[in-house]
Structures are given as C-alpha cells and as structure tokens.
Write a protein that holds these residues in place. Sequence first.
Motif, mmCIF file in Angstrom:
data_model
loop_
_atom_site.group_PDB
_atom_site.id
_atom_site.type_symbol
_atom_site.label_atom_id
_atom_site.label_comp_id
_atom_site.label_asym_id
_atom_site.label_seq_id
_atom_site.Cartn_x
_atom_site.Cartn_y
_atom_site.Cartn_z
ATOM 1 N N VAL A 1 -5.959 0.026 6.591
ATOM 2 C CA VAL A 1 -5.926 -0.224 5.143
ATOM 3 C C VAL A 1 -5.074 -1.456 4.862
ATOM 4 O O VAL A 1 -5.397 -2.269 3.989
ATOM 5 C CB VAL A 1 -5.456 1.038 4.363
ATOM 6 N N ASN A 2 -4.031 -1.665 5.641
ATOM 7 C CA ASN A 2 -3.184 -2.836 5.424
ATOM 8 C C ASN A 2 -3.821 -4.117 5.932
ATOM 9 O O ASN A 2 -3.610 -5.190 5.362
ATOM 10 C CB ASN A 2 -1.798 -2.608 6.053
ATOM 11 N N SER B 1 -3.967 6.318 -0.435
ATOM 12 C CA SER B 1 -3.106 5.140 -0.527
ATOM 13 C C SER B 1 -3.877 3.977 -1.114
ATOM 14 O O SER B 1 -5.057 3.779 -0.800
ATOM 15 C CB SER B 1 -2.596 4.754 0.867
ATOM 16 N N ALA C 1 -8.163 -2.255 -0.983
ATOM 17 C CA ALA C 1 -8.291 -1.306 0.117
ATOM 18 C C ALA C 1 -7.699 0.030 -0.297
ATOM 19 O O ALA C 1 -6.674 0.085 -0.979
ATOM 20 C CB ALA C 1 -7.580 -1.848 1.351
ATOM 21 N N LEU D 1 -6.073 -5.153 3.144
ATOM 22 C CA LEU D 1 -5.307 -5.767 2.047
ATOM 23 C C LEU D 1 -4.930 -7.202 2.418
ATOM 24 O O LEU D 1 -5.077 -8.127 1.611
ATOM 25 C CB LEU D 1 -4.051 -4.939 1.761
ATOM 26 N N ILE E 1 0.866 -1.178 0.000
ATOM 27 C CA ILE E 1 0.000 0.000 0.000
ATOM 28 C C ILE E 1 0.905 1.231 0.000
ATOM 29 O O ILE E 1 1.742 1.398 0.893
ATOM 30 C CB ILE E 1 -0.889 0.018 1.265
#
Lengths: 595, 206
Positions: free
Chosen positions: B25-26, A166, B35, B29, A4
């Motif tokens: 967000v990770n 992101s 994401a 993912l 990301i």
Amino acid sequence: MIRILSGNEAVARGAWEAGVAVASAYPGTPSTEIIEEFARYPGVYAEWAPNEKVAVDVAIGAAYAGRRAFASMKHVGLNVAADAFMYASMTGTETGLVIVTADDPGMHSSQNEQDNRTFARFARVPCLEPSDSQEAKEMMIAAFALSEQFDTPVLFRMTTRICHSSSAVVLGERVEPPARVTRFPRNPAKYVMVPGNARPRHPLIEQRQEAIAGFAETCRFNRVEARGRELGIIASGVAYQYAREVFPRASLLKLGMTWPLPAQLIRDFAASVERLIVIEELDPFIEEAVRLLDVPVEGKSIFPRVGELDPRTVRECAIAAGLLPETARAPTLDVDVGPLPGRPPMLCPGCPHRAAFYVLGKLKVPVLGDIGCYSLGFAPPLNAMHTLGCMGAGIAVAHGAAKAGNPEHHVAVIGDSTFFHTGLPALVNVVYNQSPVITIIMDNRVTGMTGHQENPGTGRTLQGKAAPIIEFEPLVRALGVEHVKTVDAYDAAEIERTLKEFMRLDQPAVLITRAPCALLPEVRLRWRPLTINAEVCNGCGLCFRLGCPAILKSDVLDTRYRRPKALIDATLCTGCAVCAAICPRGAVLDVMPAA
Amino acid sequence: MQHTLNFLLVGVGGQGTILASEVLVNVGLAAGYQAKQAELHGMSQRGGSVVSHVRWGQVIYSPLIGAGEVDVYLAFEKAEALRYLWQLRRGALAVINLHAIEPVTVTSGGQPYPTDERLRAAVAQVTDRAVYVDAAAIAAGLGNIRTENVVLLGALSALMEREEMIGSELLPDEWVVQITARVPGRFAEVNRRAFEAGRAVVIAAS
C-alpha cells in the motif's frame, strides 16, 4: 505530511492533534490499537483499565477536571460501560469527552453484531461515523469541539472495516485547547445526579438533542453529492464507499453524523431524487428515522440487516432489486479447486491452557466459559467448554446452575485479564451465597487474545511503567475462598488431582493454573522441541486428543494395531511436554540438550 | 497503469502477510496513486487464514475488492492459494508460494492436503500469468526464514514489470525503501537480498 494510517491509528492521531490529555480503554478487537497508538504520542496519559465501565468513568473524571479525554472499546464493551455512558449524557462535562465504539459487523471476533448507533439515540448524544482514515482523524478532532459546544459526550462509531483499513491521512500538529477549568467543579446541580438534580437535567438533554439536530443540518460531515436524479442514496460509514463504488451515477447524501439526523437536509435530498434508498450495515437505523419523517424510502427490503456489507453484496442486492442491470455484475470464475481442508483457529502449540482443558474433558464436568484465547477450549478434540456468553459470565452462570439444583460439579474457566474485568464480583457472589463452584483462573500473565496487552497482573502499565502485581491467590483468599491452589499450568496430573479434591468438597474453590503465554518473547527463547520415539509409540492416539498443532499423524502405522503413530513437528513444538506427561508408553522424548 | 489495480494477499498467520500488504500500500502511495488496504486479523494469530486487500488507483473508494475483480494475487501458502482463487479476474497475475502449512484438520483430522498437481491445474484454469516461488527455501538459504514474505514481494515486483502492469514510475528501489523502513536495521541487508532473490526467480524464468 501524508502517511498511510489504519482507521484506528487515525483516531489516535486525531485525539492527539485535538489536544487530548487522558485516555482509558480495555482491549477488544477491533478497537485495541486505538489506545496503543495514542499511548505512544508525547505529552499524553493513556492506560488500560480493568474494564470498559472503569475506562469511561476515568475519561469522564478527566473531562470533569477540564482536560479533553476519550475512552475506546469494542461494541460489547459499551454494554459494560452503559451505566457510565448514560450518566455522562445527563451531566455533560467541562471539556470534550468522546466514547469510541468499534462495532463488528460480520462478527469477525465477537459474540454478537449489535449496532451501537442505537446507544447514541438511547443516550441523546451525537454519533459520528467516519468512512475512511482521513475522515476518522478529522472527525475525532471535530468530536471534541462538538462535545464542548453542546456539553455532551460524543459517541464515535467505528466498524471493523474502518478500524482495520488503511488509507492516506494528512497529518497536522497538536493544538492544545485553551484551559477552560481552573479547579475541579463544585456544581452539584450539574454533577450530582440525585433525583432532585437529575429531573431538571432531563429536559435539558432533550433540548440539547434538538439543538444538535439543528447543527446537523449544516455540519460539514453531512453533505449532498448531486449526480443523477433517478436514484438517491443515503449512506454512512464504509457503506458510503460501497455506494460510490457500485453506483457511480447516483446522487448521495453522505451522513457523517448519524444521530441526531438533519430532517430538512434529508427531506430536500429526497425531493431531489426519484427513488430514495439507504445503504447501511446492520440495523435500519437511518432508514427508520427517515421513515418517521414521512419520506418514502427503501433500505432493508433490498440490503441485508445481518452481517457485514461488501461491494459484492451491495451489487448483488442492487441487481436483485432492479437498481442495476444484470450486466453490472463482474463475471466470477467457476474454478474447480476440489475439497480444501478447513483452517480453524486453535490453541497454539505450547499453550498453557491446553492441559487444564484436557483434564476437564476427561472429568466430563460442565464447564462454564468466558472470553479470551481459552474460549478455544470448546473446539474439538478438547470439547471442554459448554457455555460462553460475555466477559465475566462463567462464574455466575456456574453459580446459578448450582443453585438450580444441578447435582454435577460446575467448573468456571476464566482468564487473568477477564477475571479482573468482571469475574471478581461474580466470585464475591459465589463466596457470599456459598455454592460449590470451582473456578479455574487461567493465569497466562498477559491479555492474550487481543495481542499481549498489559493488565493488573503483569506488573507493567500501557505506557511501560512498572506497576504493582495484583496476585490472584491472596486476592481470592481475601474474598473468603478457603480452598485455593496455584499449580503449574502444564502439570496435567496435578490439575487433575486438585480438581478431584475440590470436587469432593461442598464449598467454593479456586484453582489458579499459572504459566506465561507461550508466544511471549521471553518464553519463545525457552522453546525446546520434543520428538517421538517411533519404536515405542503404538499409535494409541491419546496425544491427538490434546489438539496440539505440533502433533501430527505419521504415515507410519503401528504394525500390531495398524493405526498411525504420532509425529512431532519440530518447527511448531515448544517443548511444553504435556504430551510427554500423558503418554502411557513414555514415547515422547526430550532430545535437545537443556540450554 | 490501468485505472485501478486490485491485489489480494492470502496466507496463514505468522507468514508476514500483513507486513507485505503494508509495503504494497505504501509503494502504491509512493508511486503516486491513491492506495487503500484492508486486512482481517483477530483470530489469525491462532493459525487461521489471513486475507488482505490492497488497491491502487486514481481514485479508490471501497477498501475491499469486489468479487471477480482481483488483478494481482499473492498467495503465501498452497491451500490458501486454492481457497481464494475464485476471486481472481481471468488472466490475473499470480505469485504463488510453494509452501505447505498443514492445518490440524489435515495433520490429525485426516483430511487430504491438496497436491501440487491440483494447485497448478486449478491455477491454469484461471490464468497463464502465474509464477511459482519456493520462497521459504530461498529465505532459508539466505539465513532468515522470516524473509519469505520479502522474497515474494521481489517476485511480484519483477512480474508486474515483465507484464507491464507498472512502468518506469515505479523502480525496484522504491520497494526496497518501503521494506527496509519496516524491519529492524540489522535485518535491512538480508531483506534487500531476499527482495533481489525473489526478483531473480521471475527474471530467470522470463
């Protein structure tokens, strides 16, 4: 490998994978992290330049010398760099050159929201606009190939929303481009832009633009996504994502290269749909170009030309224009939360800029400001800044006001990094043409607002090397300013004495208020909260005029005057003691033992 | 998991909102979703409000959530919790930190700061799936006030499990991996404990 990455990180990654050797930049939100991130990759040179024009010239020099290079900046930085940008279009370079502009629709942290795609058209260079992080990385790599294929700089246009969003990016390896140049070019017909050489270059860059327009027809970043015939949408940048979100059944022409435009692709797309609209932030840049092709199109008659788009705005505008039914609206809640206190940005507790603004407010002089944390000196209760336009403006604006015959003493206020950026030539002008302008250089030993970047006064480079410190006092003395004084930025009394002394003169004068930013890690270690002696405080309220977030109004009222006493929030107070120095009753105490 | 999940994180500069949204967000993912995250900073260092959008889904286009489409609300500060409440979907999950950071408009400007009663009444108009956490006190009890954000993430993970917004595809360990990857090694243990302490608040209330 997938990671990301923010848009800014993805641009840096793309530059690294593309084999970029040299990058130069000046900090500016939302662009700052691009070069900060790039500087961490192995085998690259990256620097903070004192301003964007220098940064672009540096990148041009590296690209003349045969190494891929980029310069990055916020949108208004390109105004500063425009001269360099324009000649780079005329000369081209030996190897790839990319100029990254980070526009700020919605003015989250800028003085305007200019749409820099116009600069691409102005300079006859291609403009690339990514819609997410993956595309930002891929386009950055492609931008260097494009630059080399057509011998042109490429304008790479980001926006705040792409910079600071992101999403997943597939990482690749660095590919060193084959060496194209063995020695610095001796090619004056191409690189010495005297009129005789520039005239034959102009038709070449017009031809180049036509050739790139031809390339745009098949460029992989311009693509049609055919769905329904009823509605066709042309979109670029983050607006493409909103189009996908809000119009799942419409056909789309996604433009990744927004200058020059692919005329045939647009005509064919228009012919394939019944109604054609453009969704783009800010200017009707694509819309007007489409209209010049005699293709009927709507855009800014539906969507705003002011401010940032978001899914809600796009949806509401589409409903109002009859593109979507009323039922397309997600219900929003009508919830009663009552009145809420505002949360305006403020000078931090312990900020070394505060004392000077307090004194300036007291002296009631016109204060001509500049861009940085200290811009917040304009806000209540300090109310001590009366103009702010762009980087480096204050000193020259003060000079102009003085030359116009305004009898007051004009004080220009400028930060250390901003002084190096564009304040310096303005001070040269004050000395050369002699005006009694007082310049305050607020030297907090760092570029503060954008998050603590190094600058020519800090003794460190972007990549962490030791550097000579350019000191302000000898510098301004060398310019010919006779009246120069450096004072402790927290010493309000000394600042007041010095300014009053300067105001009796009829000559240029410079006051340097010096103390490191209170948020620097080494300064945080010295924080030592103060306290108020409630027995002594009578609620006179003088300290409230400092606008320090650590000074609160207590619930306890002074018995005689019935006004709230002051209270210090120990979790916020740094112990700068400006309030202690101005308190007429000596009610501010230093209770903690010295470290 | 439903088609998409929209998270809105709100707080005040310095509370660790951005780190929490990076973790989120990770985690998305790692759980196999697309994401995206969008944040607003710039002036936020100067004590302004911070807003971050995180979206998980099979396919995500816009990094920004549409109005009225927030499924999960993570509010780090009480006044900020009220400020963005209107963006929630009815019945959204909410983790609300009982932490007041009074802005200068209150401390020296004389504006009133909202009471806890007002906060709870307003939230109750929107959802009955809210939990309140005194994350600052819990973090202080663990000896590191800066783990406040991780306490809240712990509470969020447990609440999402309880409300069956996530299932066995996403284990608590995955959150911990993402958190500890983003803090210096010597703080890994206290962050682990902060995450567990946050989970415990929700589990105890269930």
